[in-house]
Design a protein around this motif. Structure first.
Motif, PDB file in Angstrom:
ATOM      1  N   PHE A  55     -20.261 -18.324   0.477  1.00  0.00           N
ATOM      2  CA  PHE A  55     -18.941 -18.085  -0.102  1.00  0.00           C
ATOM      3  C   PHE A  55     -18.148 -19.395  -0.135  1.00  0.00           C
ATOM      4  N   PRO A  56     -17.368 -19.618  -1.183  1.00  0.00           N
ATOM      5  CA  PRO A  56     -16.510 -20.812  -1.219  1.00  0.00           C
ATOM      6  C   PRO A  56     -15.579 -20.865  -0.001  1.00  0.00           C
ATOM      7  N   GLU A  57     -15.130 -19.697   0.445  1.00  0.00           N
ATOM      8  CA  GLU A  57     -14.248 -19.639   1.626  1.00  0.00           C
ATOM      9  C   GLU A  57     -14.957 -20.168   2.874  1.00  0.00           C
ATOM     10  N   THR A  58     -16.264 -19.928   2.962  1.00  0.00           N
ATOM     11  CA  THR A  58     -17.027 -20.422   4.112  1.00  0.00           C
ATOM     12  C   THR A  58     -17.103 -21.938   4.077  1.00  0.00           C
ATOM     13  N   LEU A  59     -17.313 -22.499   2.906  1.00  0.00           N
ATOM     14  CA  LEU A  59     -17.402 -23.957   2.795  1.00  0.00           C
ATOM     15  C   LEU A  59     -16.068 -24.618   3.135  1.00  0.00           C
ATOM     16  N   THR A  60     -14.982 -24.031   2.670  1.00  0.00           N
ATOM     17  CA  THR A  60     -13.652 -24.558   3.004  1.00  0.00           C
ATOM     18  C   THR A  60     -13.397 -24.431   4.498  1.00  0.00           C
ATOM     19  N   ARG A  62     -15.628 -24.231   6.900  1.00  0.00           N
ATOM     20  CA  ARG A  62     -16.516 -25.201   7.564  1.00  0.00           C
ATOM     21  C   ARG A  62     -15.848 -26.561   7.646  1.00  0.00           C
ATOM     22  N   ASP A  63     -15.310 -27.013   6.530  1.00  0.00           N
ATOM     23  CA  ASP A  63     -14.669 -28.336   6.495  1.00  0.00           C
ATOM     24  C   ASP A  63     -13.425 -28.379   7.375  1.00  0.00           C
ATOM     25  N   GLU A  64     -12.658 -27.307   7.380  1.00  0.00           N
ATOM     26  CA  GLU A  64     -11.458 -27.246   8.216  1.00  0.00           C
ATOM     27  C   GLU A  64     -11.808 -27.265   9.701  1.00  0.00           C
ATOM     28  N   VAL A  65     -12.837 -26.514  10.084  1.00  0.00           N
ATOM     29  CA  VAL A  65     -13.264 -26.476  11.485  1.00  0.00           C
ATOM     30  C   VAL A  65     -13.806 -27.837  11.905  1.00  0.00           C
ATOM     31  N   ALA A  66     -14.615 -28.457  11.062  1.00  0.00           N
ATOM     32  CA  ALA A  66     -15.163 -29.781  11.381  1.00  0.00           C
ATOM     33  C   ALA A  66     -14.043 -30.796  11.602  1.00  0.00           C
ATOM     34  N   GLU A  67     -13.028 -30.741  10.755  1.00  0.00           N
ATOM     35  CA  GLU A  67     -11.896 -31.654  10.907  1.00  0.00           C
ATOM     36  C   GLU A  67     -11.111 -31.335  12.187  1.00  0.00           C
TER      37      GLU A  67
END
Length: 184
Positions: A55-60, A62-67
């Motif tokens: 899901f696009p929401e998962t990719l977003t 993922r990036d937020e959590v990594a940051e």
């Protein structure tokens, strides 16, 4: 397994010269493990199995959590292009043979990662299904790698309490009623 015990295991693995890595689906229940690892060693590689169907929401997310955790996420992908992931009638495998689709997009890409590391830190929990209820803290992962399940005996309540204690986010699709978030 308590936080202190998890850190003791990780420290022992590192003292033994073991190469560690973690995979994450970036669902809400995945975040406590990533948070724990970020507090132990931000250099442990985090692999995200990029199936091409997330899901696009998962990719977003993922990036937020990594940051938020100041950790780098490495995407791994199938070597087989989606155009070639079709059955004999031309249907994409995710519609006609989901097991084969998962093999090409999840299992096969992991093989090279397993062969490069000694310990796969994995967030499975016994309460998730009957198969996982049979798992042990340490298990063979193949390719010379072992799986380490530090959260194996954590409950949904444990995950929730850890998230609340550390103000960790919830996946946006769970807020919309999704109970499990994998491929679209």
């Amino acid at each position: 397994m308590k936080e202190k015990e998890i850190f003791e295991h990780l420290a022992r693995f590192q003292a033994e010269g073991k190469s560690l890595f973690v995979t994450s689906s970036f669902q809400t229940h995945s975040i406590p493990l990533l948070h724990l690892l970020s507090r132990f060693d931000k250099q442990i590689p985090i692999y995200c199995i990029q199936t091409g169907y997330l899901f696009p929401e998962t990719l977003t997310f993922r990036d937020e959590v990594a940051e938020m955790l100041n950790m780098q996420v490495i995407d791994i992908r199938s070597a087989v292009a989606k155009i070639h992931q079709r059955d004999t009638e031309g249907n994409l495998l995710f519609t006609s043979d989901p097991d084969r689709c998962c093999y090409l997009n999840k299992v096969q890409p992991m093989e090279s990662i397993l062969s490069q590391h000694d310990i796969w830190i994995n967030g499975v929990r016994a309460s998730q299904n009957t198969n996982r209820a049979q798992m042990r803290l340490m298990q063979d992962a193949g390719f010379g790698c072992e799986r380490f399940h530090p959260l194996l005996y954590w409950t949904d309540k444990d995950i929730y309490q850890y998230r609340m204690a550390h103000d960790l986010p919830e996946h946006p699709l769970e807020q919309k009623g999704y109970f499990s978030i994998g491929c679209e």
